[in-house]
Motif scaffolding. Structure first.
Motif, PDB file in Angstrom:
ATOM      1  N   ILE A  92       0.830  -1.095  -0.015  1.00  0.00           N
ATOM      2  CA  ILE A  92      -0.101  -0.029   0.038  1.00  0.00           C
ATOM      3  C   ILE A  92       1.129   1.291   0.157  1.00  0.00           C
ATOM      4  CG2 ILE A  92      -1.853   1.226   1.393  1.00  0.00           C
ATOM      5  CD1 ILE A  92      -2.823  -1.089   2.359  1.00  0.00           C
ATOM      6  N   ARG A  93       1.857   1.518   0.730  1.00  0.00           N
ATOM      7  CA  ARG A  93       2.625   2.390   0.910  1.00  0.00           C
ATOM      8  C   ARG A  93       3.453   2.906  -0.305  1.00  0.00           C
ATOM      9  NH1 ARG A  93       4.320   7.221   1.996  1.00  0.00           N
ATOM     10  NH2 ARG A  93       6.477   7.658   2.543  1.00  0.00           N
ATOM     11  N   GLN A  94       4.013   1.562  -1.235  1.00  0.00           N
ATOM     12  CA  GLN A  94       4.589   1.721  -2.596  1.00  0.00           C
ATOM     13  C   GLN A  94       3.510   2.165  -3.583  1.00  0.00           C
ATOM     14  OE1 GLN A  94       7.764   1.721  -3.264  1.00  0.00           O
ATOM     15  NE2 GLN A  94       8.126   1.337  -1.088  1.00  0.00           N
ATOM     16  N   LEU A  95       2.524   1.612  -3.389  1.00  0.00           N
ATOM     17  CA  LEU A  95       1.487   2.564  -4.293  1.00  0.00           C
ATOM     18  C   LEU A  95       1.097   3.746  -4.019  1.00  0.00           C
ATOM     19  CD1 LEU A  95      -1.103  -0.761  -4.258  1.00  0.00           C
ATOM     20  CD2 LEU A  95       0.238   0.023  -6.184  1.00  0.00           C
ATOM     21  N   GLN A  96       0.963   4.111  -2.799  1.00  0.00           N
ATOM     22  CA  GLN A  96       0.636   5.518  -2.822  1.00  0.00           C
ATOM     23  C   GLN A  96       1.877   6.246  -3.203  1.00  0.00           C
ATOM     24  OE1 GLN A  96       1.216   6.910   1.241  1.00  0.00           O
ATOM     25  NE2 GLN A  96      -0.653   8.211   1.411  1.00  0.00           N
ATOM     26  N   VAL A  97       3.116   6.257  -2.975  1.00  0.00           N
ATOM     27  CA  VAL A  97       4.189   6.855  -3.534  1.00  0.00           C
ATOM     28  C   VAL A  97       4.076   6.850  -5.044  1.00  0.00           C
ATOM     29  CG1 VAL A  97       6.548   7.041  -3.662  1.00  0.00           C
ATOM     30  CG2 VAL A  97       5.544   6.297  -1.501  1.00  0.00           C
ATOM     31  N   ARG A  98       3.708   5.997  -5.791  1.00  0.00           N
ATOM     32  CA  ARG A  98       3.952   5.810  -7.022  1.00  0.00           C
ATOM     33  C   ARG A  98       2.740   6.146  -8.005  1.00  0.00           C
ATOM     34  NH1 ARG A  98       8.587   2.685  -8.401  1.00  0.00           N
ATOM     35  NH2 ARG A  98       9.286   1.710  -6.521  1.00  0.00           N
TER      36      ARG A  98
END
Length: 316
Positions: A92-98
């Motif tokens: 989820i964190r990586q999706l938010q950043v990208r």
């Protein structure tokens, strides 16, 4: 328990776990005063959902299989639920950043779907050795539930975010519960059914209900007169198939599978010449001294209690 009842209750257990996760995570976020714009709320909700969903589904699966609640089940729930949820939080964190800034709708949909599928996959790993199809069914259920929850939250969330979030988590939990129960229900590996007993306590406990214990390939089941909760030690195994017959040994027999077939054997506690003489264990009217293969509709006599082995598999 019938196929439809098992699927219904497993789905209900998953949905209730999802609803509980929504309430618990909301209280945590309010208590700590976390800003809604941060990624922490999503990660918190994923972690709470993973632990509660794993605990609920694994305990329910043990109950359906006729097994008492054990510390090992709680340990597996904590390990698998927290581990898969932590992985989901990182995703989820990586999706938010990208992608969140460029496509917030896609972010929401992908986050829900991947979180639900990863948590379900972690729960399904509990059966990786005994039933790999169950892992895939659990994963597929979580994937479908997460996708459905993500669609609802993405398109209806702006109008009622809290309500859609709660409903989405319930769908994720319901899908995972449905998937986890589908594989063993379809397999119909085997069932031990209570018929009658000359022991008043056993007859009173199971006589009206026709109690059944579901068997799965790759698992072994201790049959006896002492429940795990009565052993006095969490390290000492009680009976998975518990029958309160006074003529049964605390650990009387073991049912297990091998090469696609089921067998019943004397437990070491009830073995040897003294055990054979003292503790009754018969299949089709013949005394079992070591082990005996079970076939469809075989009658099993343990102590004063009559059981029956039921399976859809033909005799080999």
């Amino acid at each position: 328990m019938s196929l439809y009842k098992n699927l219904y209750f497993a789905t209900l257990v998953g949905a209730l776990a999802g609803l509980t996760a929504w309430g618990a995570s909301s209280l945590l976020l309010i208590g700590f005063g976390v800003q809604r714009r941060l990624w922490i709320p999503d990660a918190t909700m994923a972690c709470v959902l993973g632990v509660l969903l794993a605990w609920s589904i694994l305990i329910y699966a043990d109950r359906v299989a006729g097994k008492p609640m054990r510390w090992s089940s709680l340990g597996w729930a904590l390990l698998l639920g927290a581990g898969s949820a932590a992985l989901a939080a990182l995703v989820i964190r990586q999706l938010q950043v990208r992608i969140q800034v460029e496509s917030p709708a896609l972010f929401r949909l992908a986050a829900w779907t991947l979180a639900g599928s990863l948590i379900a996959m972690g729960i399904g790993l509990r059966w990786i050795k005994s039933n790999r199809a169950r892992v895939l069914h659990t994963y597929a259920g979580g994937l479908a539930g997460g996708l459905a929850g993500g669609l609802i939250f993405t398109f209806l969330g702006p109008h009622s975010p809290e309500l859609c979030q709660a409903f989405g988590l319930m769908l994720t939990g319901a899908g995972t519960g449905f998937g986890s129960a589908l594989s063993p229900a379809l397999a119909s590996d085997g069932v031990v059914q209570f018929i009658s007993s000359g022991d008043a306590q056993a007859q009173s406990k199971f006589g009206r209900t026709g109690k059944q214990w579901l068997l799965e390939f790759g698992e072994s089941y201790v049959l006896g007169s002492v429940a795990t909760s009565d052993t006095g030690s969490r390290f000492q195994q009680g009976a998975d198939i518990f029958v309160p017959d006074s003529l049964l040994s605390p650990r009387h027999a073991v049912l297990f599978s091998k090469d696609g077939r089921y067998f019943i054997a004397r437990h070491p506690d009830a073995g040897g010449p003294a055990g054979v003489a003292k503790y009754v264990l018969r299949v089709r009217g013949k005394t079992v001294t070591t082990s005996q293969e079970l076939h469809a509709s075989d009658d099993i006599l343990v102590g004063r209690t009559a059981l029956r082995f039921i399976t859809d598999k033909p005799k080999s």
